[in-house]
Design a protein around this motif. Structure first.
Motif, PDB file in Angstrom:
ATOM      1  N   MET A  30     -27.671  -4.968  14.471  1.00 20.30           N
ATOM      2  CA  MET A  30     -28.182  -3.773  15.234  1.00 20.30           C
ATOM      3  C   MET A  30     -29.668  -3.891  15.806  1.00 20.30           C
ATOM      4  N   LEU A  31     -30.666  -4.584  14.962  1.00 26.25           N
ATOM      5  CA  LEU A  31     -31.820  -4.717  15.655  1.00 26.25           C
ATOM      6  C   LEU A  31     -31.751  -5.674  16.819  1.00 26.25           C
ATOM      7  N   LEU A  32     -30.801  -6.674  16.521  1.00 22.94           N
ATOM      8  CA  LEU A  32     -30.730  -7.738  17.773  1.00 22.94           C
ATOM      9  C   LEU A  32     -30.175  -7.075  19.287  1.00 22.94           C
ATOM     10  N   ALA A  33     -29.247  -6.090  18.881  1.00 18.02           N
ATOM     11  CA  ALA A  33     -28.663  -5.431  19.928  1.00 18.02           C
ATOM     12  C   ALA A  33     -29.449  -4.356  20.561  1.00 18.02           C
ATOM     13  N   SER A  34     -30.592  -4.117  19.997  1.00 19.34           N
ATOM     14  CA  SER A  34     -31.524  -3.312  20.462  1.00 19.34           C
ATOM     15  C   SER A  34     -32.403  -3.824  21.351  1.00 19.34           C
TER      16      SER A  34
END
Lengths: 371, 337
Positions: A209-213
Motif C-alpha cells: 500500500m505504501l509503495l502504491a502511494s
C-alpha cells in the motif's frame, strides 16, 4: 506543504506502533539499565582474592617491602604462600590453590641499591586468559607503583605496563564496560529495531500500500527511524545515569560531546538497520541478519569485551569496518580520559563516513516497486 | 474455437463500450510478466472506459494480482505497455500514484492501529485529511463509524475490507483497483461490499475489481475471464452467459448422499454426447456436445437414458451462468496452453 503532513502522519503512526507494543518498549528501556547492572555486578571481571604465592630465595628488606604491598591489598590479593623455592608450588598451581606467583630474585635489595637492573618474574595461571591477563596487569601495576615510590630509586625493574591501563589503573571493569555497553545497547535499539520495523511493513503487507502511494522512499525511512533516534538517545542517558548512580562511573569529558557522539552513532546504527531491511523480507531473517551482522561484531570486535590490540591481525583488520570499534574509542576517550573533539576527530570522521555511506546505500536500495 | 475464445481479448471487444483509444481510463497492450520460468501474464490486452466497473474473473494463479500490480506501477512489465488515466505506470509512476486508489489482495492495514488511525494515516500519506474527504468516503464511513476506536485487528473480515476500501478512497482517487476485495468474506458482507461499489459506480468512479467468485461477475459492467495468465474473453456478463454455445441441463439425483451423486456424475460422464459435467452445489451441470437440438427434448432424452441405467434423476434445461461460461472457455482453451 505535502512532505510535512506525510512525515508527521508517518511519525505519529510509528510512535503509536511503539507505544502499543509496550512489552517491546519495556525491554528497550529496561534492558540498558539491566545491562549496566549485569555487567557492573554479575559479570564484572574485576579480580578479587587472587591466591598469590611470593617466592623469595633470599628474603631481605626489599622483598619484604614489596610483599607487604600485596598483603595490604586485601581486596585483591590473598598471599597464600611465602616460599623460597618455586618447585614446591607446582602442585598448588595445578589444583588452583595458587593462581599467581611473584618470583623475586636473590639479593633484590642489594641489586636495587647498586642501581642494577633486576628481573622479577610473574607467573600467572592462564587457564582463563581474560582473568589471567587482568591478574597479570594488576600485579604489574602494584610492582610498578612500589618501584616508583621507592626511596633512593635509581633504576627500576624492567616492566612494561600497558598504556591502556593508564587511565584505569585499578582496572575497574565497570569503567571500561560502560562505554562499550552504550555502543552495544545503541546497536540493538537502532540497528535491530530499524531493520525489524521496516521489514514488518513488508511482512504484514502494508508496504504494498505504501509503495502504491506517492510516498518517496526517503520519506518512509525518515518516518520510520525518527522515533528510534529518540529512543536510542533516551537509552544513552539512562545508561549514563544508571552507571553514575550505581557505580559512580564519571563522564570526565564533555557531556554535550558525549551525547553528540552518541547521536552520531545512533544514526550509524540506523543506517545499518536500513541496509539490512532492504535485503530481507521477513522479520525473522532481519533479526538474524541484525544479530550476526551488527550485534556480534559490536560485542566481539569493537574492543568492548576483548581488546582489539590482543586480536590476531585478520580480526584487527576486520574490526576496522565495525563502526562500534570507533565509537568505543570515542566513548572511552570522552568518559575515561576526558578527551575532546580535538583528540577524537579522526574517529568521529570515520563514523560520519560510515553513516553517510550506509544511508546512501540504504535509501538507494529501498525499492520503489515490489521485487 | 481456440482462436475464437482468445480473440475477444484484443481491442474492440465488448459491445457496451466500443473501445476508443482516446479517453480510455485503462489501456493495456500485450502486457507480459515472467517470474523466472513462470509466465504469470501472457500478452494481455484490454481497455476500460471511464466510469466503468470492470471485473477480472479467474481462479487463483490466473494472473489477476500480477496484472493489478503492473497497472498500479508496483511491477515493471517484461513486454507490452499500458496507460492508466493517462499515465504510463512504468515511466510515470509518481504522477500516477497520487491519483490511484489501490486495495491490495492481502489485508494491508495496521492491525495495532484503530480504524480512525488507519484512515487518518492513509489520508496524511496523500497529504489530505479525513474531514476534507468526508464527501467521498461518507457512505462507507457511516458503516465504519461505530467501530472508529476499535483496533483493525479486532474487526470482522467484512469490516476489515470496508476499512481497506475506505483507506483506498480517502484521497478521492481518479481510479480504483480492488484486488480480490471479497475473498474470505461472508456472503452478506460480500453483498454489502458490492452495494458500496455500486454506489461508487453511480458517482462515476472507474473501478477494476478482481474476484475468484463467479457470482460477483454479474455486478460488473464488463468482465474479463482470466486463466493461466491470459484473458479468455471480455464481455458484458449477460453476453458472456448468452454466448454459452451448447445446451445446458441441470441434473438432480433423486436420492441423497455423496455416493448417489458420485454415481450420477460417473454415469453422466460416460454419456456419448457429454461435453462436460460439473458439480454445481447440489446439482450437476451437463453440457451437451451437440449445438443444435432443442434443450427440452435433450432433457427428456437424458432422463430416459439415466432411467434405462437404473438411475432416478430429474433433468431440466437451464440457461448458463457466468461460471458455466467460464468453465466452458477454460476447458476449450486448455489444449492451447
Amino acid at each position: 506543504m505535502r512532505g510535512r503532513r506525510a512525515f508527521f502522519g508517518f511519525l505519529g503512526k510509528e510512535v503509536r506502533h511503539i507505544l502499543r507494543d509496550w512489552q517491546t518498549l519495556l525491554v528497550l528501556i529496561g534492558m540498558p539499565v539491566a545491562q549496566v547492572v549485569l555487567f557492573g555486578y554479575a559479570v564484572r571481571s574485576d579480580i578479587r582474592g587472587i591466591n598469590l604465592a611470593i617466592v623469595a630465595p633470599q628474603p631481605d628488606a626489599a622483598t619484604a617491602s614489596l610483599a607487604s604491598r600485596f598483603m595490604d591489598a586485601t581486596d585483591t590479593y590473598r598471599v597464600v604462600a611465602s616460599v623460597a623455592d618455586a618447585a614446591s608450588l607446582e602442585p598448588q598451581f595445578r589444583d588452583g590453590r595458587v593462581r599467581q606467583a611473584l618470583m623475586l630474585p636473590s639479593g633484590l635489595a642489594g641489586a636495587l641499591g647498586r642501581g642494577e637492573p633486576v628481573t622479577i618474574a610473574v607467573v600467572t595461571d592462564g587457564a582463563d586468559p581474560n582473568t589471567g591477563s587482568l591478574m597479570e596487569a594488576s600485579t604489574l601495576a602494584i610492582v610498578r607503583a612500589w618501584d616508583a615510590g621507592r626511596t633512593g630509586r635509581r633504576a627500576g625493574p624492567r616492566i612494561d605496563v600497558e598504556t591502556r591501563m593508564r587511565f584505569n589503573p585499578t582496572l575497574e571493569s565497570v569503567n571500561l564496560f560502560v562505554p562499550g555497553l552504550i555502543a552495544y545497547v545503541l546497536t540493538i535499539v537502532s540497528a535491530l529495531m530499524t531493520a525489524i520495523t521496516i521489514v514488518r511493513e513488508k511482512e504484514i503487507g502494508t508496504m504494498e500500500m505504501l509503495l502504491a502511494s506517492p510516498l518517496r522512499p526517503y520519506q518512509i525511512v525518515l518516518g520510520k527511524v525518527a522515533p528510534y533516534v529518540a529512543l536510542g538517545f533516551l537509552d544513552v542517558v539512562l545508561v549514563l545515569v544508571a552507571a553514575r548512580l550505581i557505580f559512580g562511573v564519571p563522564v570526565r569529558g564533555s557531556n554535550a560531546l558525549m551525547l553528540a557522539e552518541s547521536l552520531l552513532y545512533i544514526l550509524t546504527a540506523l543506517g545499518m538497520g536500513i541496509v539490512i531491511s532492504t535485503s530481507t523480507s521477513t522479520q525473522r531473517v532481519a533479526m538474524m541478519a541484525a544479530l550476526a551482522g551488527t550485534m556480534l561484531p559490536t560485542l566481539l570486535l569493537s574492543g568492548f569485551i576483548f581488546p582489539v590490540s590482543a586480536m590476531p591481525w585478520p580480526l584487527q583488520a576486520a574490526s576496522n569496518v565495525v563502526p562500534a570499534r570507533w565509537f568505543v574509542v570515542i566513548t572511552r576517550g570522552v568518559m575515561l580520559k576526558g578527551a575532546g573533539l580535538a583528540d577524537l576527530w579522526r574517529e568521529t570522521l570515520i563514523l560520519a563516513g560510515f553513516t553517510a555511506a550506509l544511508f546512501v546505500v540504504g535509501i538507494r536500495r529501498l525499492a520503489v516497486r515490489l521485487a | 474455437m481456440k482462436a475464437a475464445t482468445r480473440e475477444p481479448a484484443g481491442v474492440g471487444s465488448g459491445a457496451a463500450h466500443p473501445a476508443t483509444n482516446v479517453g480510455a481510463a485503462v489501456q493495456a497492450r500485450g502486457l507480459t510478466k515472467r517470474f523466472g520460468s513462470v509466465l504469470a501474464l501472457d500478452h494481455v490486452s484490454f481497455e476500460v472506459a471511464p466510469g466503468e466497473l470492470f471485473g477480472f474473473i479467474g481462479p487463483d494463479g490466473a494472473g489477476k494480482t500480477t496484472l493489478f500490480r503492473l497497472l498500479t506501477s508496483l511491477y515493471l512489465p517484461d513486454e507490452g505497455e499500458s496507460r492508466v488515466i493517462g499515465h504510463d505506470p512504468a515511466t510515470d509512476m509518481w504522477a500516477l500514484r497520487r491519483r490511484l486508489g489501490y486495495m491490495p489482495g492481502r489485508f494491508s492495514l495496521y492491525p495495532d492501529l484503530t480504524v480512525i488511525e488507519n484512515l487518518q494515516f492513509y489520508a496524511s500519506v496523500f497529504d489530505t485529511t479525513v474531514a476534507a474527504q468526508m464527501d467521498t468516503i461518507e457512505p462507507i464511513w457511516r458503516q465504519l463509524a461505530p467501530f472508529a476506536g476499535r483496533r483493525a485487528a479486532a474487526l470482522s473480515g467484512g469490516m476489515k475490507q470496508k476499512l481497506a476500501l475506505c483507506c483506498a478512497l480517502v484521497h478521492s482517487p481518479s481510479i480504483l483497483f480492488l484486488d480480490e476485495p471479497t475473498t474470505g468474506v461472508d456472503a452478506v458482507s460480500r453483498r454489502e461490499f458490492w452495494d458500496l461499489l455500486a454506489r461508487l459506480r453511480e458517482g462515476g468512479m472507474t473501478m477494476l475489481v478482481s474476484t475468484p467468485y463467479m457470482d460477483e461477475a454479474s455486478r460488473c459492467d464488463r468482465v474479463a475471464l482470466m486463466q493461466q495468465g491470459r484473458i479468455l474473453r471480455i464481455d458484458r456478463p449477460s453476453a458472456v452467459r448468452a454466448a454459452f454455445p451448447r445446451p445446458l441441463l441441470a441434473v438432480t439425483a433423486a436420492g441423497e448422499g455423496a455416493a448417489v451423486r458420485i454415481g450420477l456424475l460417473a454415469a453422466l460422464r460416460e454419456h456419448p454426447d457429454a461435453a462436460s459435467v460439473w458439480p454445481f452445489g447440489s446439482t450437476l451441470h451437463f453440457t451437451d456436445r451437440r449445438a443444435g437440438p432443442d434443450p427440452a427434448r435433450l432433457a427428456t432424452e437424458l432422463g430416459e437414458w439415466l432411467a434405462a441405467r437404473g438411475i432416478a434423476a430429474t433433468v431440466r434445461p437451464i440457461s448458463a451462468t457466468i461460471e458455466d461460461a467460464f468453465m466452458w472457455d477454460m476447458t476449450s482453451a486448455e489444449p492451447a496452453a
